[in-house]
Design a protein around this motif. Structure first.
Motif, PDB file in Angstrom:
ATOM      1  N   PRO A  95       0.805  -1.225   0.000  1.00  0.00           N
ATOM      2  CA  PRO A  95       0.000   0.000   0.000  1.00  0.00           C
ATOM      3  C   PRO A  95       0.836   1.273   0.000  1.00  0.00           C
ATOM      4  CG  PRO A  95       0.071  -0.919   2.207  1.00  0.00           C
ATOM      5  CD  PRO A  95       0.796  -1.894   1.318  1.00  0.00           C
ATOM      6  N   THR A  96       2.147   1.144   0.179  1.00  0.00           N
ATOM      7  CA  THR A  96       2.993   2.327   0.324  1.00  0.00           C
ATOM      8  C   THR A  96       4.187   2.365  -0.623  1.00  0.00           C
ATOM      9  OG1 THR A  96       4.290   1.228   2.063  1.00  0.00           O
ATOM     10  CG2 THR A  96       2.397   2.576   2.761  1.00  0.00           C
ATOM     11  N   ARG A  97       4.488   1.286  -1.326  1.00  0.00           N
ATOM     12  CA  ARG A  97       5.670   1.256  -2.165  1.00  0.00           C
ATOM     13  C   ARG A  97       5.357   0.631  -3.526  1.00  0.00           C
ATOM     14  NH1 ARG A  97      11.168   1.811  -1.695  1.00  0.00           N
ATOM     15  NH2 ARG A  97      12.440   0.616  -3.166  1.00  0.00           N
ATOM     16  N   GLY A  98       6.000   1.177  -4.564  1.00  0.00           N
ATOM     17  CA  GLY A  98       5.893   0.570  -5.890  1.00  0.00           C
ATOM     18  C   GLY A  98       4.844   1.227  -6.773  1.00  0.00           C
ATOM     19  N   ILE A  99       4.835   0.793  -8.017  1.00  0.00           N
ATOM     20  CA  ILE A  99       3.949   1.414  -8.995  1.00  0.00           C
ATOM     21  C   ILE A  99       2.481   1.100  -8.722  1.00  0.00           C
ATOM     22  CG2 ILE A  99       3.962  -0.456 -10.716  1.00  0.00           C
ATOM     23  CD1 ILE A  99       4.344   1.928 -12.808  1.00  0.00           C
ATOM     24  N   GLY A 100       2.207  -0.027  -8.081  1.00  0.00           N
ATOM     25  CA  GLY A 100       0.823  -0.342  -7.741  1.00  0.00           C
ATOM     26  C   GLY A 100       0.233   0.669  -6.785  1.00  0.00           C
ATOM     27  N   ALA A 101       0.971   0.993  -5.725  1.00  0.00           N
ATOM     28  CA  ALA A 101       0.505   2.000  -4.773  1.00  0.00           C
ATOM     29  C   ALA A 101       0.408   3.369  -5.432  1.00  0.00           C
ATOM     30  CB  ALA A 101       1.452   2.048  -3.576  1.00  0.00           C
ATOM     31  N   ALA A 102       1.344   3.667  -6.322  1.00  0.00           N
ATOM     32  CA  ALA A 102       1.345   4.967  -6.998  1.00  0.00           C
ATOM     33  C   ALA A 102       0.111   5.137  -7.868  1.00  0.00           C
ATOM     34  CB  ALA A 102       2.612   5.112  -7.842  1.00  0.00           C
ATOM     35  N   ARG A 103      -0.249   4.111  -8.636  1.00  0.00           N
ATOM     36  CA  ARG A 103      -1.397   4.271  -9.525  1.00  0.00           C
ATOM     37  C   ARG A 103      -2.717   4.278  -8.756  1.00  0.00           C
ATOM     38  NH1 ARG A 103       0.254  -1.214 -12.390  1.00  0.00           N
ATOM     39  NH2 ARG A 103      -0.995  -2.765 -11.283  1.00  0.00           N
ATOM     40  N   ILE A 104      -2.785   3.559  -7.635  1.00  0.00           N
ATOM     41  CA  ILE A 104      -3.995   3.624  -6.812  1.00  0.00           C
ATOM     42  C   ILE A 104      -4.156   5.031  -6.247  1.00  0.00           C
ATOM     43  CG2 ILE A 104      -5.053   2.820  -4.658  1.00  0.00           C
ATOM     44  CD1 ILE A 104      -3.829   0.062  -5.258  1.00  0.00           C
ATOM     45  N   TRP A 105      -3.042   5.611  -5.758  1.00  0.00           N
ATOM     46  CA  TRP A 105      -3.115   6.984  -5.258  1.00  0.00           C
ATOM     47  C   TRP A 105      -3.514   7.953  -6.367  1.00  0.00           C
ATOM     48  CZ3 TRP A 105      -0.408  11.420  -6.645  1.00  0.00           C
ATOM     49  CH2 TRP A 105      -0.679  12.535  -5.842  1.00  0.00           C
ATOM     50  N   MET A 107      -5.237   7.346  -9.090  1.00  0.00           N
ATOM     51  CA  MET A 107      -6.649   7.156  -9.436  1.00  0.00           C
ATOM     52  C   MET A 107      -7.549   7.835  -8.406  1.00  0.00           C
ATOM     53  SD  MET A 107      -8.651   5.920 -11.704  1.00  0.00           S
ATOM     54  CE  MET A 107     -10.362   5.403 -11.944  1.00  0.00           C
ATOM     55  N   ASN A 108      -7.251   7.677  -7.142  1.00  0.00           N
ATOM     56  CA  ASN A 108      -8.057   8.310  -6.095  1.00  0.00           C
ATOM     57  C   ASN A 108      -7.955   9.831  -6.156  1.00  0.00           C
ATOM     58  OD1 ASN A 108      -8.871   5.805  -5.108  1.00  0.00           O
ATOM     59  ND2 ASN A 108      -7.235   5.706  -3.591  1.00  0.00           N
ATOM     60  N   GLU A 109      -6.733  10.321  -6.386  1.00  0.00           N
ATOM     61  CA  GLU A 109      -6.517  11.765  -6.439  1.00  0.00           C
ATOM     62  C   GLU A 109      -7.218  12.390  -7.634  1.00  0.00           C
ATOM     63  OE1 GLU A 109      -4.621  15.324  -4.861  1.00  0.00           O
ATOM     64  OE2 GLU A 109      -5.142  13.343  -4.064  1.00  0.00           O
ATOM     65  N   VAL A 110      -7.081  11.770  -8.795  1.00  0.00           N
ATOM     66  CA  VAL A 110      -7.719  12.298 -10.000  1.00  0.00           C
ATOM     67  C   VAL A 110      -9.240  12.261  -9.861  1.00  0.00           C
ATOM     68  CG1 VAL A 110      -8.101  11.834 -12.456  1.00  0.00           C
ATOM     69  CG2 VAL A 110      -5.770  11.813 -11.536  1.00  0.00           C
ATOM     70  N   THR A 111      -9.762  11.192  -9.301  1.00  0.00           N
ATOM     71  CA  THR A 111     -11.216  11.090  -9.098  1.00  0.00           C
ATOM     72  C   THR A 111     -11.721  12.224  -8.214  1.00  0.00           C
ATOM     73  OG1 THR A 111     -11.135   8.684  -9.338  1.00  0.00           O
ATOM     74  CG2 THR A 111     -13.059   9.610  -8.218  1.00  0.00           C
ATOM     75  N   GLU A 112     -10.971  12.525  -7.167  1.00  0.00           N
ATOM     76  CA  GLU A 112     -11.372  13.606  -6.262  1.00  0.00           C
ATOM     77  C   GLU A 112     -11.265  14.964  -6.946  1.00  0.00           C
ATOM     78  OE1 GLU A 112     -13.016  14.898  -2.759  1.00  0.00           O
ATOM     79  OE2 GLU A 112     -12.602  12.817  -3.350  1.00  0.00           O
ATOM     80  N   LEU A 113     -10.181  15.180  -7.683  1.00  0.00           N
ATOM     81  CA  LEU A 113      -9.995  16.459  -8.364  1.00  0.00           C
ATOM     82  C   LEU A 113     -11.041  16.698  -9.448  1.00  0.00           C
ATOM     83  CD1 LEU A 113      -6.101  16.463  -8.794  1.00  0.00           C
ATOM     84  CD2 LEU A 113      -7.427  17.844  -7.196  1.00  0.00           C
ATOM     85  N   ALA A 114     -11.551  15.619 -10.048  1.00  0.00           N
ATOM     86  CA  ALA A 114     -12.516  15.739 -11.142  1.00  0.00           C
ATOM     87  C   ALA A 114     -13.948  15.953 -10.668  1.00  0.00           C
ATOM     88  CB  ALA A 114     -12.448  14.498 -12.032  1.00  0.00           C
ATOM     89  N   LYS A 115     -14.214  15.795  -9.385  1.00  0.00           N
ATOM     90  CA  LYS A 115     -15.595  15.882  -8.890  1.00  0.00           C
ATOM     91  C   LYS A 115     -16.292  17.200  -9.221  1.00  0.00           C
ATOM     92  CE  LYS A 115     -15.550  12.465  -5.153  1.00  0.00           C
ATOM     93  NZ  LYS A 115     -15.602  12.231  -3.686  1.00  0.00           N
ATOM     94  N   PRO A 116     -15.621  18.348  -9.130  1.00  0.00           N
ATOM     95  CA  PRO A 116     -16.306  19.598  -9.479  1.00  0.00           C
ATOM     96  C   PRO A 116     -16.746  19.694 -10.938  1.00  0.00           C
ATOM     97  CG  PRO A 116     -14.380  20.047  -8.129  1.00  0.00           C
ATOM     98  CD  PRO A 116     -14.299  18.604  -8.522  1.00  0.00           C
ATOM     99  N   SER A 117     -16.311  18.760 -11.796  1.00  0.00           N
ATOM    100  CA  SER A 117     -16.739  18.785 -13.200  1.00  0.00           C
ATOM    101  C   SER A 117     -18.162  18.290 -13.381  1.00  0.00           C
ATOM    102  CB  SER A 117     -15.792  17.940 -14.058  1.00  0.00           C
ATOM    103  OG  SER A 117     -16.019  16.545 -13.850  1.00  0.00           O
ATOM    104  N   ASN A 118     -18.770  17.748 -12.317  1.00  0.00           N
ATOM    105  CA  ASN A 118     -20.144  17.223 -12.384  1.00  0.00           C
ATOM    106  C   ASN A 118     -20.308  16.190 -13.494  1.00  0.00           C
ATOM    107  OD1 ASN A 118     -20.938  18.853 -10.226  1.00  0.00           O
ATOM    108  ND2 ASN A 118     -21.580  20.532 -11.566  1.00  0.00           N
TER     109      ASN A 118
END
Length: 507
Positions: A95-105, A107-118
């Motif tokens: 959950p904290t190291r490697g490309i798997g953790a990076a892409r999960i973060w 995905m979560n970050e982009v999803t949150e940032l995109a919310k104001p786009s409705n």
């Protein structure tokens, strides 16, 4: 000494010639960059059209640029560095190291940032299984996943503009997928710009989506073989998407070498490929080269576009754009090549003075020299300025009319006589141009642009309305010509180059 200048004037459908004189005064001058201004001479003389002034940017777009936040850029880069390594084949179960953790973060970050786009931003993480390719740094098979958003265009959804920045990283030994590879400048800097553009545009597109579609993608597998970008480019090609530009950012974290000596902190390089990356018929490529248009590929026109819109907003971006006539740096490559190979115009943004001590290096101190792509070698203010240039270019081009098509010149007029019956009007040393008039609701008029052969940027422009042809009394030998579309709000497309056809092409 007095020199005679002859130029053409239009009288109805015929051409007449007038003369004026001027006194030649020899002078040699240099620009503020130290480059000579006298290289192209004062040729050809311009008797029609106007001197080109960089297109201006509307106040709403300028306000978007001012929202680019260096502090948020720093946070994104630090978060990605904290994953230790982002090698494409690195661990995916931690959950904290490697490309798997990076892409999960991501995905979560982009999803949150995109919310104001409705819902106007479609967030996705397409993946595929990449087989092992040991010779290129993939010792084992691994999932290649891109984290991306797509904003559907409101006028022409198929016309598409793509931003890419890779989030994977590497060590000196590209097959080492376990050791630390922080990848702060290469290429968390570009990912930070992607996230900032998503954040800034989300509330805007909820109310006013762009005219054409925009994709902002963080891709993986660049260091090991351009895997993620090729996956994206081929997906778009297979879907018959009209991709008119790829803006690829890679190593955009510092205008100077550490410790940020004031070297080039307000310049970004844009690399534009030549004819070697064109995927069109070889006979057309031969014509482009033989007529002197080898510097007028779609990618280089895209670079000129970026230069011009930035020049019109440089008081806000605080940047210069250096267009480099190369596909990439010396014996180097990047994700834009995936789009070039698919037949799409593409350019690469890279800082002006790469620091090889802190790129593709294992973090270490050796013989009193510090190596490694760590965050302390990233200038967040500089990265934010690069982000402004990208956001300006991407948003402006997606709201301008499409690049014109079928721009051609007459092969009978302005050439040697073919017979005794060749009309005298055909023998004037001029150029007659034709193009297709598009059914584009954004279109207001067309303008022909041209420049001396030795000039990188367009120097002159002529408004030709919505006609499909014009005659310009400038020799084809002494200038190169382009055509661009101008929108009702003043936004302009990149130019397109001219190809030869018979005069009967348009009837």
């Amino acid at each position: 000494m007095a020199t005679t200048r002859i130029f053409a004037c239009f009288l109805g459908a015929s051409l007449a010639f007038a003369q004026d004189t001027y006194t030649f005064t020899p002078s040699i001058s240099f620009g503020s960059n130290g480059f000579a201004n006298w290289g192209a001479g004062t040729w050809p003389p311009a008797s029609v059209g106007e001197v080109l002034v960089p297109q201006s940017t509307d106040s709403e777009t300028l306000s978007l640029l001012q929202q680019m936040d260096p502090a948020r850029i720093q946070t994104t880069i630090q978060t990605l560095v904290n994953f230790g390594t982002r090698h494409t084949a690195s661990v995916t179960t931690s959950p904290t190291r490697g490309i798997g953790a990076a892409r999960i973060w991501l995905m979560n970050e982009v999803t949150e940032l995109a919310k104001p786009s409705n819902g106007m931003m479609n967030v996705s993480m397409p993946c595929y299984l990449q087989a092992a390719v040991p010779r290129s740094g993939m010792p084992i098979a691994a999932q290649v996943c891109n984290v991306q958003v797509e904003i559907k265009g409101s006028v022409d959804a198929n016309r598409t503009y793509v931003y890419t920045g890779h989030y994977d990283s590497r060590r000196l030994n590209n097959s080492d997928y376990t050791g630390d590879a922080p990848g702060a400048d290469d290429n968390a800097s570009a990912v930070a710009i992607a996230l900032e553009m998503i954040r800034i545009l989300a509330p805007v597109v909820a109310k006013t989506p762009p005219a054409a579609s925009i994709i902002i993608a963080t891709v993986s597998g660049e260091e090991q073989g351009l895997y993620g970008s090729n996956f994206l480019a081929q997906t778009l090609k297979n879907a018959s998407r009209n991709v008119q530009a790829n803006f690829n950012d890679d190593i955009v974290g510092s205008g100077s070498n550490a410790p940020f000596s004031p070297q080039n902190q307000h310049t970004i390089r844009v690399f534009g490929a030549g004819t070697d990356y064109l995927t069109i018929n070889s006979s057309i490529i031969k014509e482009i080269i033989s007529t002197g248009y080898q510097d007028d590929t779609p990618s280089r026109h895209l670079g000129r576009y970026i230069q011009e819109v930035n020049a019109g907003a440089s008081n806000v971006t605080e940047m210069d754009v250096a267009l480099i006539y190369k596909p990439d740096r010396f014996f180097r490559g990047g994700d834009h090549e995936s789009f070039l190979s698919a037949g799409f115009p593409a350019v690469r943004f890279t800082e002006p003075q790469e620091d090889f001590y802190h790129q593709h290096q294992d973090p270490r101190v050796q013989d009193s020299v510090t190596y490694g792509d760590e965050i302390e070698y990233v200038d967040f203010e500089y990265t934010a300025r690069v982000g402004k240039v990208n956001l300006l270019s991407l948003w402006s081009i997606a709201n301008a009319p499409a690049t014109p098509s079928n721009f051609t010149y007459d092969t009978n007029i302005g050439f040697l006589a073919e017979s005794l019956d060749t009309p005298p009007s055909y023998l004037e040393n001029i150029i007659k141009l034709y193009w297709d008039v598009a059914d584009d609701p954004l279109l207001d008029y067309y303008e022909v642009v041209w420049r001396p052969m030795a000039s990188q940027q367009w120097t002159h422009t002529l408004n030709v309305g919505l006609a499909n042809t014009t005659i310009i009394p400038v020799s084809k030998d002494n200038a190169v010509f382009g055509l661009r579309a101008v929108g009702k709000d003043g936004k302009k497309s990149p130019a397109t180059y001219t190809l030869a056809v018979a005069s009967q092409y348009f009837g």
